[in-house]
Design a protein around this motif. Sequence first.
Motif, PDB file in Angstrom:
ATOM      1  N   PRO A 164       0.793  -1.238   0.000  1.00 26.51           N
ATOM      2  CA  PRO A 164       0.000   0.000   0.000  1.00 26.51           C
ATOM      3  C   PRO A 164       0.819   1.280   0.000  1.00 26.51           C
ATOM      4  N   HIS A 165       2.061   1.235   0.507  1.00 27.05           N
ATOM      5  CA  HIS A 165       2.873   2.450   0.593  1.00 27.05           C
ATOM      6  C   HIS A 165       3.639   2.734  -0.701  1.00 27.05           C
ATOM      7  N   LEU A 166       3.555   1.821  -1.674  1.00 29.81           N
ATOM      8  CA  LEU A 166       4.237   2.022  -2.953  1.00 29.81           C
ATOM      9  C   LEU A 166       3.243   2.466  -4.023  1.00 29.81           C
ATOM     10  N   THR A 167       3.741   3.194  -5.007  1.00 28.10           N
ATOM     11  CA  THR A 167       2.894   3.601  -6.122  1.00 28.10           C
ATOM     12  C   THR A 167       2.641   2.408  -7.043  1.00 28.10           C
ATOM     13  N   VAL A 168       1.756   2.617  -7.997  1.00 23.90           N
ATOM     14  CA  VAL A 168       1.475   1.579  -8.987  1.00 23.90           C
ATOM     15  C   VAL A 168       2.762   1.154  -9.684  1.00 23.90           C
ATOM     16  N   LEU A 169       3.536   2.107 -10.179  1.00 22.90           N
ATOM     17  CA  LEU A 169       4.779   1.775 -10.881  1.00 22.90           C
ATOM     18  C   LEU A 169       5.764   1.074  -9.959  1.00 22.90           C
ATOM     19  N   GLN A 170       5.894   1.532  -8.741  1.00 23.02           N
ATOM     20  CA  GLN A 170       6.816   0.901  -7.792  1.00 23.02           C
ATOM     21  C   GLN A 170       6.395  -0.529  -7.472  1.00 23.02           C
ATOM     22  N   ASN A 171       5.107  -0.780  -7.365  1.00 20.25           N
ATOM     23  CA  ASN A 171       4.626  -2.142  -7.139  1.00 20.25           C
ATOM     24  C   ASN A 171       4.983  -3.051  -8.304  1.00 20.25           C
ATOM     25  N   VAL A 172       4.834  -2.537  -9.509  1.00 15.19           N
ATOM     26  CA  VAL A 172       5.151  -3.357 -10.687  1.00 15.19           C
ATOM     27  C   VAL A 172       6.636  -3.661 -10.749  1.00 15.19           C
TER      28      VAL A 172
ATOM     29  N   ALA B 102       3.533  -9.335 -12.191  1.00 12.73           N
ATOM     30  CA  ALA B 102       3.908 -10.730 -12.433  1.00 12.73           C
ATOM     31  C   ALA B 102       4.640 -10.896 -13.760  1.00 12.73           C
ATOM     32  N   LEU B 103       4.366 -10.023 -14.711  1.00 10.26           N
ATOM     33  CA  LEU B 103       4.932 -10.169 -16.050  1.00 10.26           C
ATOM     34  C   LEU B 103       6.237  -9.404 -16.253  1.00 10.26           C
ATOM     35  N   VAL B 104       6.576  -8.467 -15.351  1.00 13.28           N
ATOM     36  CA  VAL B 104       7.655  -7.528 -15.629  1.00 13.28           C
ATOM     37  C   VAL B 104       9.014  -8.206 -15.756  1.00 13.28           C
ATOM     38  N   GLN B 105       9.227  -9.325 -15.078  1.00 12.77           N
ATOM     39  CA  GLN B 105      10.526  -9.995 -15.141  1.00 12.77           C
ATOM     40  C   GLN B 105      10.669 -10.891 -16.359  1.00 12.77           C
ATOM     41  N   GLY B 106       9.581 -11.058 -17.119  1.00  9.49           N
ATOM     42  CA  GLY B 106       9.650 -11.996 -18.233  1.00  9.49           C
ATOM     43  C   GLY B 106       9.800 -13.419 -17.746  1.00  9.49           C
ATOM     44  N   ALA B 107       9.052 -13.787 -16.697  1.00  9.26           N
ATOM     45  CA  ALA B 107       9.178 -15.109 -16.075  1.00  9.26           C
ATOM     46  C   ALA B 107       8.908 -16.224 -17.078  1.00  9.26           C
TER      47      ALA B 107
ATOM     48  N   GLU C  62      11.136   0.455 -18.615  1.00  5.67           N
ATOM     49  CA  GLU C  62      10.425   0.492 -19.889  1.00  5.67           C
ATOM     50  C   GLU C  62       9.444  -0.666 -20.010  1.00  5.67           C
ATOM     51  N   ARG C  63       9.851  -1.854 -19.544  1.00 14.76           N
ATOM     52  CA  ARG C  63       8.935  -3.005 -19.569  1.00 14.76           C
ATOM     53  C   ARG C  63       7.728  -2.745 -18.675  1.00 14.76           C
ATOM     54  N   ALA C  64       7.988  -2.169 -17.489  1.00 18.20           N
ATOM     55  CA  ALA C  64       6.892  -1.881 -16.571  1.00 18.20           C
ATOM     56  C   ALA C  64       5.923  -0.882 -17.182  1.00 18.20           C
ATOM     57  N   LEU C  65       6.438   0.167 -17.791  1.00 18.90           N
ATOM     58  CA  LEU C  65       5.586   1.176 -18.409  1.00 18.90           C
ATOM     59  C   LEU C  65       4.786   0.580 -19.565  1.00 18.90           C
ATOM     60  N   SER C  66       5.435  -0.259 -20.362  1.00 14.24           N
ATOM     61  CA  SER C  66       4.748  -0.902 -21.484  1.00 14.24           C
ATOM     62  C   SER C  66       3.625  -1.804 -21.003  1.00 14.24           C
ATOM     63  N   LEU C  67       3.892  -2.581 -19.944  1.00 11.26           N
ATOM     64  CA  LEU C  67       2.868  -3.487 -19.419  1.00 11.26           C
ATOM     65  C   LEU C  67       1.695  -2.711 -18.825  1.00 11.26           C
ATOM     66  N   LEU C  68       1.981  -1.627 -18.109  1.00 12.07           N
ATOM     67  CA  LEU C  68       0.899  -0.833 -17.538  1.00 12.07           C
ATOM     68  C   LEU C  68       0.050  -0.201 -18.624  1.00 12.07           C
ATOM     69  N   GLU C  69       0.679   0.148 -19.723  1.00 13.08           N
ATOM     70  CA  GLU C  69      -0.100   0.655 -20.862  1.00 13.08           C
ATOM     71  C   GLU C  69      -0.982  -0.445 -21.444  1.00 13.08           C
ATOM     72  N   ARG C  70      -0.429  -1.646 -21.547  1.00 11.76           N
ATOM     73  CA  ARG C  70      -1.190  -2.758 -22.135  1.00 11.76           C
ATOM     74  C   ARG C  70      -2.365  -3.185 -21.259  1.00 11.76           C
ATOM     75  N   VAL C  71      -2.253  -2.969 -19.937  1.00 11.71           N
ATOM     76  CA  VAL C  71      -3.384  -3.319 -19.063  1.00 11.71           C
ATOM     77  C   VAL C  71      -4.249  -2.099 -18.743  1.00 11.71           C
ATOM     78  N   GLY C  72      -4.000  -0.981 -19.436  1.00  8.49           N
ATOM     79  CA  GLY C  72      -4.879   0.168 -19.323  1.00  8.49           C
ATOM     80  C   GLY C  72      -4.669   1.035 -18.097  1.00  8.49           C
ATOM     81  N   LEU C  73      -3.450   1.071 -17.560  1.00  7.20           N
ATOM     82  CA  LEU C  73      -3.189   1.848 -16.346  1.00  7.20           C
ATOM     83  C   LEU C  73      -2.031   2.823 -16.515  1.00  7.20           C
ATOM     84  N   ALA C  74      -1.749   3.211 -17.734  1.00 11.12           N
ATOM     85  CA  ALA C  74      -0.627   4.109 -17.980  1.00 11.12           C
ATOM     86  C   ALA C  74      -0.822   5.470 -17.328  1.00 11.12           C
TER      87      ALA C  74
END
Length: 233
Positions: free
Chosen positions: A106-114, A164-169, A129-141
């Motif tokens: 809760p104390h982190l921002t959306v980007l920091q959580n990602v 969950a996707l940011v590391q390219g697991a 850049e991956r985090a920003l791209s993913l947030l755009e793809r899920v509609g939260l840019a």
Amino acid sequence: MTTAPDAPEFAAVLRDVGRAWVRDGRAATVLAGLDMDLRRGAFASITGRSGSGKTTLLQIIGGLDRSYTGRVTVLGTDLASLADRQLSRFRGLRCGFIFQQFNLLPHLTVLQNVLLPTAFHTADLDSRERALSLLERVGLADRLDERPSILSGGQQQRVAIARALVQGADLLLCDEPTGSLDLETGNRLMDLFEELNGERGTTFLMVTHEPHIVERTRERYRLGDGLLHQEAG
């Protein structure tokens, strides 16, 4: 780390896996000698009645639950061979998780959580850049600097998915990934999962109660009476 000789073509190999809980002095068996061969690149679902052990199974495969019997090999590694710190690093780098409870800080921002999974290595420009791209793809840019508490449940779920996707697991374990989303948003996220599965070969294993999600998966399992049964895809 011990690499299993039967692992290269499989994301997860389970042999005779058992898990029991003790409640009120009584043992309750959840998994009873379960076997599974989940191939790499699978796009799979698990169904079963509530309380059948679906979430427990995901937690065992992801190394979150170590109180099992039998053998669990994930991405070529026998999980029992890892010390706790090794297992944490393995999860952070190789497995992504989408939980029903989201588990956002809760104390982190959306980007920091990602970006949180990048704590296992030095975060770089590519990670951001991956985090920003993913947030755009899920509609939260447009929500990068907001805290999770002001987001709706569906928006929090989408943050958790981007995290969950940011590391390219190599393996993504999903517990009701669309459960908090409306039908249209859920279908868009399934489109994203299918793209990642096709583009990167990411293995997806999803617990779901939703028939339309099951219909989109190629490998389908049903968990009942402590055993896993593969159904026609």
